[in-house]
Write a protein that holds these residues in place. Structure first.
Motif, PDB file in Angstrom:
ATOM      1  N   LEU A 146       0.820  -1.203   0.000  1.00  0.00           N
ATOM      2  CA  LEU A 146       0.000   0.000   0.000  1.00  0.00           C
ATOM      3  C   LEU A 146       0.860   1.262   0.000  1.00  0.00           C
ATOM      4  N   ILE A 147       0.287   2.318  -0.499  1.00  0.00           N
ATOM      5  CA  ILE A 147       0.897   3.641  -0.423  1.00  0.00           C
ATOM      6  C   ILE A 147       0.005   4.517   0.452  1.00  0.00           C
ATOM      7  N   GLN A 148       0.586   5.146   1.462  1.00  0.00           N
ATOM      8  CA  GLN A 148      -0.148   6.093   2.293  1.00  0.00           C
ATOM      9  C   GLN A 148      -0.064   7.475   1.645  1.00  0.00           C
ATOM     10  N   VAL A 149      -1.196   8.138   1.540  1.00  0.00           N
ATOM     11  CA  VAL A 149      -1.256   9.470   0.927  1.00  0.00           C
ATOM     12  C   VAL A 149      -2.012  10.405   1.860  1.00  0.00           C
ATOM     13  N   CYS A 150      -1.432  11.546   2.129  1.00  0.00           N
ATOM     14  CA  CYS A 150      -2.110  12.586   2.906  1.00  0.00           C
ATOM     15  C   CYS A 150      -2.174  13.862   2.075  1.00  0.00           C
ATOM     16  N   ASP A 151      -3.383  14.349   1.893  1.00  0.00           N
ATOM     17  CA  ASP A 151      -3.622  15.578   1.132  1.00  0.00           C
ATOM     18  C   ASP A 151      -4.332  16.534   2.081  1.00  0.00           C
ATOM     19  N   ALA A 152      -3.791  17.741   2.282  1.00  0.00           N
ATOM     20  CA  ALA A 152      -4.366  18.650   3.269  1.00  0.00           C
ATOM     21  C   ALA A 152      -4.323  20.089   2.784  1.00  0.00           C
ATOM     22  N   TRP A 153      -5.270  20.884   3.310  1.00  0.00           N
ATOM     23  CA  TRP A 153      -5.336  22.313   3.038  1.00  0.00           C
ATOM     24  C   TRP A 153      -5.796  23.012   4.297  1.00  0.00           C
ATOM     25  N   ASP A 154      -4.965  23.898   4.837  1.00  0.00           N
ATOM     26  CA  ASP A 154      -5.269  24.572   6.103  1.00  0.00           C
ATOM     27  C   ASP A 154      -4.627  25.953   6.084  1.00  0.00           C
ATOM     28  N   LYS A 155      -5.392  26.962   6.506  1.00  0.00           N
ATOM     29  CA  LYS A 155      -4.912  28.354   6.528  1.00  0.00           C
ATOM     30  C   LYS A 155      -4.425  28.792   5.145  1.00  0.00           C
ATOM     31  N   GLY A 156      -5.045  28.249   4.099  1.00  0.00           N
ATOM     32  CA  GLY A 156      -4.670  28.606   2.744  1.00  0.00           C
ATOM     33  C   GLY A 156      -3.414  27.935   2.238  1.00  0.00           C
ATOM     34  N   LYS A 157      -2.823  27.051   3.044  1.00  0.00           N
ATOM     35  CA  LYS A 157      -1.593  26.370   2.670  1.00  0.00           C
ATOM     36  C   LYS A 157      -1.875  24.900   2.373  1.00  0.00           C
ATOM     37  N   ALA A 158      -1.217  24.403   1.325  1.00  0.00           N
ATOM     38  CA  ALA A 158      -1.401  23.015   0.907  1.00  0.00           C
ATOM     39  C   ALA A 158      -0.241  22.158   1.379  1.00  0.00           C
ATOM     40  N   SER A 159      -0.516  20.901   1.662  1.00  0.00           N
ATOM     41  CA  SER A 159       0.544  19.945   1.987  1.00  0.00           C
ATOM     42  C   SER A 159       0.171  18.581   1.428  1.00  0.00           C
ATOM     43  N   VAL A 160       1.161  17.888   0.893  1.00  0.00           N
ATOM     44  CA  VAL A 160       0.966  16.551   0.324  1.00  0.00           C
ATOM     45  C   VAL A 160       2.091  15.654   0.830  1.00  0.00           C
ATOM     46  N   LYS A 161       1.728  14.496   1.379  1.00  0.00           N
ATOM     47  CA  LYS A 161       2.715  13.533   1.854  1.00  0.00           C
ATOM     48  C   LYS A 161       2.395  12.165   1.274  1.00  0.00           C
ATOM     49  N   VAL A 162       3.429  11.421   0.916  1.00  0.00           N
ATOM     50  CA  VAL A 162       3.270  10.071   0.383  1.00  0.00           C
ATOM     51  C   VAL A 162       4.312   9.172   1.038  1.00  0.00           C
ATOM     52  N   ALA A 163       3.884   7.990   1.476  1.00  0.00           N
ATOM     53  CA  ALA A 163       4.809   7.028   2.086  1.00  0.00           C
ATOM     54  C   ALA A 163       4.543   5.641   1.511  1.00  0.00           C
ATOM     55  N   MET A 223       4.392   1.820   1.763  1.00  0.00           N
ATOM     56  CA  MET A 223       4.261   0.770   2.773  1.00  0.00           C
ATOM     57  C   MET A 223       4.447   1.315   4.192  1.00  0.00           C
ATOM     58  N   ASN A 224       4.038   2.568   4.407  1.00  0.00           N
ATOM     59  CA  ASN A 224       4.102   3.225   5.716  1.00  0.00           C
ATOM     60  C   ASN A 224       5.523   3.499   6.190  1.00  0.00           C
ATOM     61  N   VAL A 225       6.513   3.151   5.421  1.00  0.00           N
ATOM     62  CA  VAL A 225       7.895   3.189   5.891  1.00  0.00           C
ATOM     63  C   VAL A 225       8.693   4.278   5.202  1.00  0.00           C
ATOM     64  N   TRP A 226       8.723   4.224   3.882  1.00  0.00           N
ATOM     65  CA  TRP A 226       9.591   5.124   3.126  1.00  0.00           C
ATOM     66  C   TRP A 226       8.787   6.306   2.603  1.00  0.00           C
ATOM     67  N   GLU A 227       9.044   7.481   3.162  1.00  0.00           N
ATOM     68  CA  GLU A 227       8.351   8.675   2.689  1.00  0.00           C
ATOM     69  C   GLU A 227       8.956   9.113   1.358  1.00  0.00           C
ATOM     70  N   VAL A 228       8.091   9.348   0.410  1.00  0.00           N
ATOM     71  CA  VAL A 228       8.500   9.674  -0.951  1.00  0.00           C
ATOM     72  C   VAL A 228       8.297  11.165  -1.190  1.00  0.00           C
ATOM     73  N   PRO A 229       9.317  11.914  -1.587  1.00  0.00           N
ATOM     74  CA  PRO A 229       9.130  13.332  -1.875  1.00  0.00           C
ATOM     75  C   PRO A 229       8.262  13.529  -3.119  1.00  0.00           C
ATOM     76  N   VAL A 230       7.183  14.274  -2.976  1.00  0.00           N
ATOM     77  CA  VAL A 230       6.281  14.505  -4.106  1.00  0.00           C
ATOM     78  C   VAL A 230       6.343  15.949  -4.584  1.00  0.00           C
TER      79      VAL A 230
END
Length: 244
Positions: A127-144, A146-153
């Motif tokens: 599996l790939i973990q994906v977090c997509d967020a928007w708060d205070k007008g700022k965006a953030s995206v994280k991808v990992a 198998m929960n282990v290796w965070e991938v720069p996106v």
């Protein structure tokens, strides 16, 4: 042989333990994002840009049908789970995913935490973990992976102007997503909230469209491109399509 087997067992146990630990770290980061969003101060809308009478008729009908709450009732946020399929590109196969999402009405924002299958016919692993967020007008995206290796996106950019443009495009995309999903918290789209502005869609003959309206963020967000054309069902009065 015994040594090899023992090493394999130890290695497997270590990998499982490390994966669980990384998952806990991921979940902690998600909870922090959600907490930050819910603790953020609401946007001051003492002077909304619109009144009820300024709304296109089709939008007034939608609100009259969609919102049946006692006067003064406010919906601050909504949480829900998702199960479905995900396609990263029109030419790629669909893969399964599960997700938990938090949408905040005011301040506007969201946190989407998903587990997406890497391959079409293997739903549970890897599996790939994906977090997509928007708060205070700022965006953030994280991808990992198998929960282990965070991938720069988000690529590193030495050119400052290029990075500013990239960040703005990312923020615009997240703002558009909030607009499209804000119908799950319909009170956030009321003129009294002061977060959005509704405009009529003018047809070629000069008349207002009877089933469409333009929805965009209010001016203080400084994202004039964040707008959608919303099509409403003639019978139910509910939105049936949004186009960016």
């Amino acid at each position: 042989m015994k040594i090899t087997t023992a090493l394999a067992v130890i290695g497997t146990a270590f990998f499982v333990a490390w994966t669980r630990y990384r998952l806990q770290v991921w979940e902690h980061a998600i909870h922090e994002l959600q907490g930050d969003l819910l603790r953020s101060p609401a946007i001051d809308v003492s002077k909304p840009q619109q009144s009820w009478d300024d709304l296109p008729i089709v939008v007034q009908r939608y609100f009259s049908e969609a919102i049946h709450l006692p006067a003064g009732t406010e919906i601050r946020s909504v949480r829900f789970s998702q199960i479905g399929t995900f396609q990263t590109h029109p030419s790629n196969a669909w893969t399964s995913f599960t997700a938990e999402q938090l949408i905040s009405a005011n301040p506007p924002g969201f946190v989407w935490d998903a587990s997406v299958a890497m391959f079409p016919y293997f739903n549970r692993w890897p599996l790939i973990q994906v977090c997509d967020a928007w708060d205070k007008g700022k965006a953030s995206v994280k991808v990992a992976l198998m929960n282990v290796w965070e991938v720069p996106v988000i690529p590193r950019m030495e050119d400052k102007e290029r990075k500013i443009r990239f960040d703005k495009e990312l923020e615009l995309g997240e703002a558009m997503r909030w607009l499209a999903e804000a119908f799950l918290v319909p009170t956030s789209l009321l003129p009294s909230e002061g977060l959005v502005v509704w405009l009529p869609v003018i047809l070629q003959d000069g008349r207002s469209s009877p089933d469409q309206a333009m929805l965009h963020l209010q001016d203080s967000f400084q994202l004039p491109e964040a707008r959608l054309v919303v099509t409403f069902d003639e019978v139910t009065k509910m939105p049936i399509r949004v186009d960016g």
